[in-house]
Motif scaffolding. Sequence first.
Motif, PDB file in Angstrom:
ATOM      1  N   ILE A   1       0.864  -1.175   0.000  1.00 50.45           N
ATOM      2  CA  ILE A   1       0.000   0.000   0.000  1.00 50.45           C
ATOM      3  C   ILE A   1       0.906   1.233   0.000  1.00 50.45           C
ATOM      4  CG2 ILE A   1      -1.747   1.309   1.264  1.00 50.45           C
ATOM      5  CD1 ILE A   1      -2.805  -1.291   0.061  1.00 50.45           C
ATOM      6  N   ALA A   2       0.770   2.050  -1.022  1.00 54.77           N
ATOM      7  CA  ALA A   2       1.637   3.222  -1.158  1.00 54.77           C
ATOM      8  C   ALA A   2       1.057   4.403  -0.395  1.00 54.77           C
ATOM      9  CB  ALA A   2       1.802   3.579  -2.634  1.00 54.77           C
ATOM     10  N   GLN A   3       1.875   4.972   0.487  1.00 55.99           N
ATOM     11  CA  GLN A   3       1.529   6.235   1.116  1.00 55.99           C
ATOM     12  C   GLN A   3       2.106   7.380   0.283  1.00 55.99           C
ATOM     13  OE1 GLN A   3       0.883   6.730   5.299  1.00 55.99           O
ATOM     14  NE2 GLN A   3       2.442   5.196   5.722  1.00 55.99           N
ATOM     15  N   PRO A   4       1.393   8.496   0.176  1.00 61.57           N
ATOM     16  CA  PRO A   4       1.910   9.646  -0.595  1.00 61.57           C
ATOM     17  C   PRO A   4       2.957  10.396   0.220  1.00 61.57           C
ATOM     18  CG  PRO A   4      -0.228  10.187   0.340  1.00 61.57           C
ATOM     19  CD  PRO A   4       0.031   8.750   0.706  1.00 61.57           C
ATOM     20  N   LYS A   5       4.127   9.785   0.387  1.00 67.16           N
ATOM     21  CA  LYS A   5       5.124  10.261   1.341  1.00 67.16           C
ATOM     22  C   LYS A   5       5.665  11.646   1.002  1.00 67.16           C
ATOM     23  CE  LYS A   5       7.211   6.451   0.370  1.00 67.16           C
ATOM     24  NZ  LYS A   5       6.100   5.832  -0.385  1.00 67.16           N
ATOM     25  N   HIS A   6       6.056  11.836  -0.247  1.00 66.07           N
ATOM     26  CA  HIS A   6       6.601  13.140  -0.639  1.00 66.07           C
ATOM     27  C   HIS A   6       5.525  14.212  -0.523  1.00 66.07           C
ATOM     28  CE1 HIS A   6       8.716  16.190  -3.064  1.00 66.07           C
ATOM     29  NE2 HIS A   6       9.811  15.520  -2.739  1.00 66.07           N
ATOM     30  N   GLU A   7       4.312  13.879  -0.905  1.00 65.71           N
ATOM     31  CA  GLU A   7       3.199  14.830  -0.806  1.00 65.71           C
ATOM     32  C   GLU A   7       2.913  15.186   0.652  1.00 65.71           C
ATOM     33  OE1 GLU A   7      -1.566  15.151  -1.990  1.00 65.71           O
ATOM     34  OE2 GLU A   7      -0.384  13.414  -2.610  1.00 65.71           O
ATOM     35  N   ILE A   8       2.978  14.186   1.546  1.00 70.63           N
ATOM     36  CA  ILE A   8       2.801  14.456   2.973  1.00 70.63           C
ATOM     37  C   ILE A   8       3.849  15.464   3.445  1.00 70.63           C
ATOM     38  CG2 ILE A   8       3.059  13.448   5.290  1.00 70.63           C
ATOM     39  CD1 ILE A   8       1.801  10.874   4.170  1.00 70.63           C
ATOM     40  N   GLY A   9       5.102  15.247   3.038  1.00 71.79           N
ATOM     41  CA  GLY A   9       6.180  16.144   3.442  1.00 71.79           C
ATOM     42  C   GLY A   9       5.996  17.553   2.921  1.00 71.79           C
ATOM     43  N   GLU A  10       5.693  17.678   1.633  1.00 72.01           N
ATOM     44  CA  GLU A  10       5.510  19.012   1.042  1.00 72.01           C
ATOM     45  C   GLU A  10       4.343  19.747   1.687  1.00 72.01           C
ATOM     46  OE1 GLU A  10       5.160  18.302  -3.199  1.00 72.01           O
ATOM     47  OE2 GLU A  10       7.222  19.041  -3.463  1.00 72.01           O
TER      48      GLU A  10
END
Length: 336
Positions: free
Chosen positions: A288-297
């Motif tokens: 399951i992919a979390q939107p990691k970069h988007e969360i950070g930005e």
Amino acid sequence: MATMKQVAEKSGVSTTTVSHVINNTRVVSEDVRQRVLTVIQEMRYVPSAVARSLKNDRTNTIGMMIPNNSNPYFAEVIQGIEDASFKLGYNIILCNSYDDPRKQLEYIRVLMEKRIDGLILVSSGSDSELTRLLADEQLPKVLVDREVTGIAADFIEADHEQGGYLATKYLLDLGHRDIACVSGPKDLLPSRDRVTGYLRALREAGVNLHMSWLVHSDFTSQGGYTATQQLLALPNRPSAVFFGNDLMAIGGICAATEAGVRIPADLTVMGYDDIALASFSNPPLTTIAQPKHEIGELTARILVDRIMNEHLPLRRELLQPTLIVRKSTAAFTPGT
């Protein structure tokens, strides 16, 4: 190291004029400005961030507190935070608690002493002392993934319950009914939410939960390895395992392989997070992919907005996970 006074003397101007050139606090003639900037470059003068912050009440520095930087999930979130912060003109001071609440508390005190403009916190657990420190300090802050009891702050998270549901629903759609779950620590909200999603999918499918198949560990490869050994030692083995993160799933694949259990022919494996390493595991990991970069930005942008205007309404952002299918999962075959 050169001083402002030395720059002023070599430029033939006052230290006040040098300060105005550096801080853009008063109009200075272009020829004087260029002369001062040339001397600054020649002498390699570095203005004091502390001195500037005393004047401007800003350091353009954000403090970030995370539980464990050895987890690639946090590394990818940090990259998103750094990318957005750099564009917005902010620097990052990163502290790592290694999941120790006491170390977390001391590091947050240190960050505050450094006169940070705002704090990003991925909590390693909370207690009354942490709550008191954050509540007493009127510092702009954003909480990521894990809320802190008693603290009103902007909050960013992915929908962990939906992610747990998506993972388990996919395994059910493959025909699996004997589905184990290796979860993270019980006291962490993301762990609990992923288990809630797992249980919801089982309930909707009319599948009973085997309590021996719900195992709690930590978010490490060793934790997944040990939990998988425990599951494989049961007289009634599951046909599929949903791991609470990719590191645990990779540890689980290692334990299964050592035991002669083939992935996915004998055991289907599902991860969570979609860290970069997931596509290079053997076999490549369905997850399951979390939107990691988007969360950070998003975290960085919301914090800077809060720094610029503390009266904005508090924000709660819930980002959606997605299913990534690779080769660690297969349809259930009777007899496996």
